[in-house]
Design an enzyme around this catalytic site. Structure first.
Site, PDB file in Angstrom:
ATOM      1  N   THR A   1      40.845  43.609  30.154  1.00  0.00           N
ATOM      2  CA  THR A   1      40.814  44.155  31.522  1.00  0.00           C
ATOM      3  C   THR A   1      40.510  45.658  31.512  1.00  0.00           C
ATOM      4  O   THR A   1      39.718  46.138  32.324  1.00  0.00           O
ATOM      5  CB  THR A   1      42.186  43.915  32.206  1.00  0.00           C
TER       6      THR A   1
ATOM      7  N   TYR B   1      41.498  37.879  45.859  1.00  0.00           N
ATOM      8  CA  TYR B   1      42.526  38.461  44.978  1.00  0.00           C
ATOM      9  C   TYR B   1      43.937  38.257  45.539  1.00  0.00           C
ATOM     10  O   TYR B   1      44.841  39.026  45.211  1.00  0.00           O
ATOM     11  CB  TYR B   1      42.233  39.940  44.744  1.00  0.00           C
TER      12      TYR B   1
ATOM     13  N   ASN C   1      36.003  47.679  36.336  1.00  0.00           N
ATOM     14  CA  ASN C   1      35.759  47.162  34.991  1.00  0.00           C
ATOM     15  C   ASN C   1      34.563  46.205  34.902  1.00  0.00           C
ATOM     16  O   ASN C   1      34.544  45.293  34.082  1.00  0.00           O
ATOM     17  CB  ASN C   1      37.042  46.541  34.424  1.00  0.00           C
TER      18      ASN C   1
ATOM     19  N   ARG D   1      32.672  44.668  29.281  1.00  0.00           N
ATOM     20  CA  ARG D   1      33.522  45.723  29.854  1.00  0.00           C
ATOM     21  C   ARG D   1      33.482  46.990  29.006  1.00  0.00           C
ATOM     22  O   ARG D   1      33.528  48.099  29.536  1.00  0.00           O
ATOM     23  CB  ARG D   1      34.948  45.209  30.035  1.00  0.00           C
TER      24      ARG D   1
ATOM     25  N   ARG E   1      35.733  34.997  28.814  1.00  0.00           N
ATOM     26  CA  ARG E   1      36.678  36.120  28.755  1.00  0.00           C
ATOM     27  C   ARG E   1      36.531  36.901  27.451  1.00  0.00           C
ATOM     28  O   ARG E   1      36.724  38.108  27.418  1.00  0.00           O
ATOM     29  CB  ARG E   1      38.102  35.639  29.043  1.00  0.00           C
TER      30      ARG E   1
ATOM     31  N   PHE F   1      48.191  48.006  42.627  1.00  0.00           N
ATOM     32  CA  PHE F   1      46.750  48.273  42.635  1.00  0.00           C
ATOM     33  C   PHE F   1      45.972  47.457  43.672  1.00  0.00           C
ATOM     34  O   PHE F   1      44.753  47.581  43.777  1.00  0.00           O
ATOM     35  CB  PHE F   1      46.162  48.077  41.230  1.00  0.00           C
TER      36      PHE F   1
END
Ligand code: ATP
Ligand code: MG
Length: 141
Positions: free
Chosen positions: A92, A50, A113, A103, A86, A58
């Site tokens: 998200t 990440y 999530n 999700r 996606r 976050f």
């Protein structure tokens, strides 16, 4: 175009015992699984994965969450895999995700999530190679 994407079933979804249902939805949506493993990320691995989010508010919580339990990483292949995956996983924030998306079904909140999907063809290849060596990726004739 045939594309690759990396999926990660995140610790909250693994904790809910829904690996099988998520894999089933992925297969029913037409994705080929080229490689798959259950593993746990170290802090260093989660930070590297990440890296693009380093510095965001976050980031530290995200690294803590992603290292909090087991994950399942999958290299997937399909025509138009990036966009189609996606769509399958949804927004998200699970609260904003469409009905029937992974999700919406299994996400806990905007952080926890349930599942990850690559956001571009370049990142799909880069992220697949983050988890799997090229020799581990089994081509479907
Ligand atoms: P992913 O990259 O995991 O598929 P995404 O592309 O939908 O998710 P990103 O913006 O790349 O979303 O964020 C990566 C991850 O960081 C999210 O999946 C979520 O776990 C966490 N995250 C993103 N935004 C927030 C936020 N505002 N608050 C808390 N966590 C967040
Ligand atoms: Mg992303």
């Amino acid at each position: 175009m045939i594309e690759k994407t990396l999926a990660i079933i995140k610790p909250d979804a693994v904790g809910k015992n829904v690996i099988g249902d998520i894999v089933s939805r992925i297969e029913k949506a037409g994705f080929r699984i080229l490689a798959m493993k259950l593993t746990r990320l170290s802090k260093e691995q989660a930070e590297a994965f990440y890296e693009i989010h380093r510095g965001k508010a976050f980031f530290e919580d995200l690294v803590k969450y992603m290292t909090s339990g087991n994950i399942v990483a999958m290299a997937l292949e399909k025509e138009n895999a990036i966009d189609d995956f996606r769509k399958l996983i949804g927004a998200t924030d699970p609260a904003k995700a469409e009905e029937g998306t992974i999700r919406k079904l299994y996400g806990t909140n905007i952080e926890k999530n349930a599942i990850h999907g690559s956001d571009s063809m370049e990142n799909g290849v880069r992220e697949v190679l983050f988890f799997f060596s090229s020799g581990e990726i089994v081509q479907n004739s």
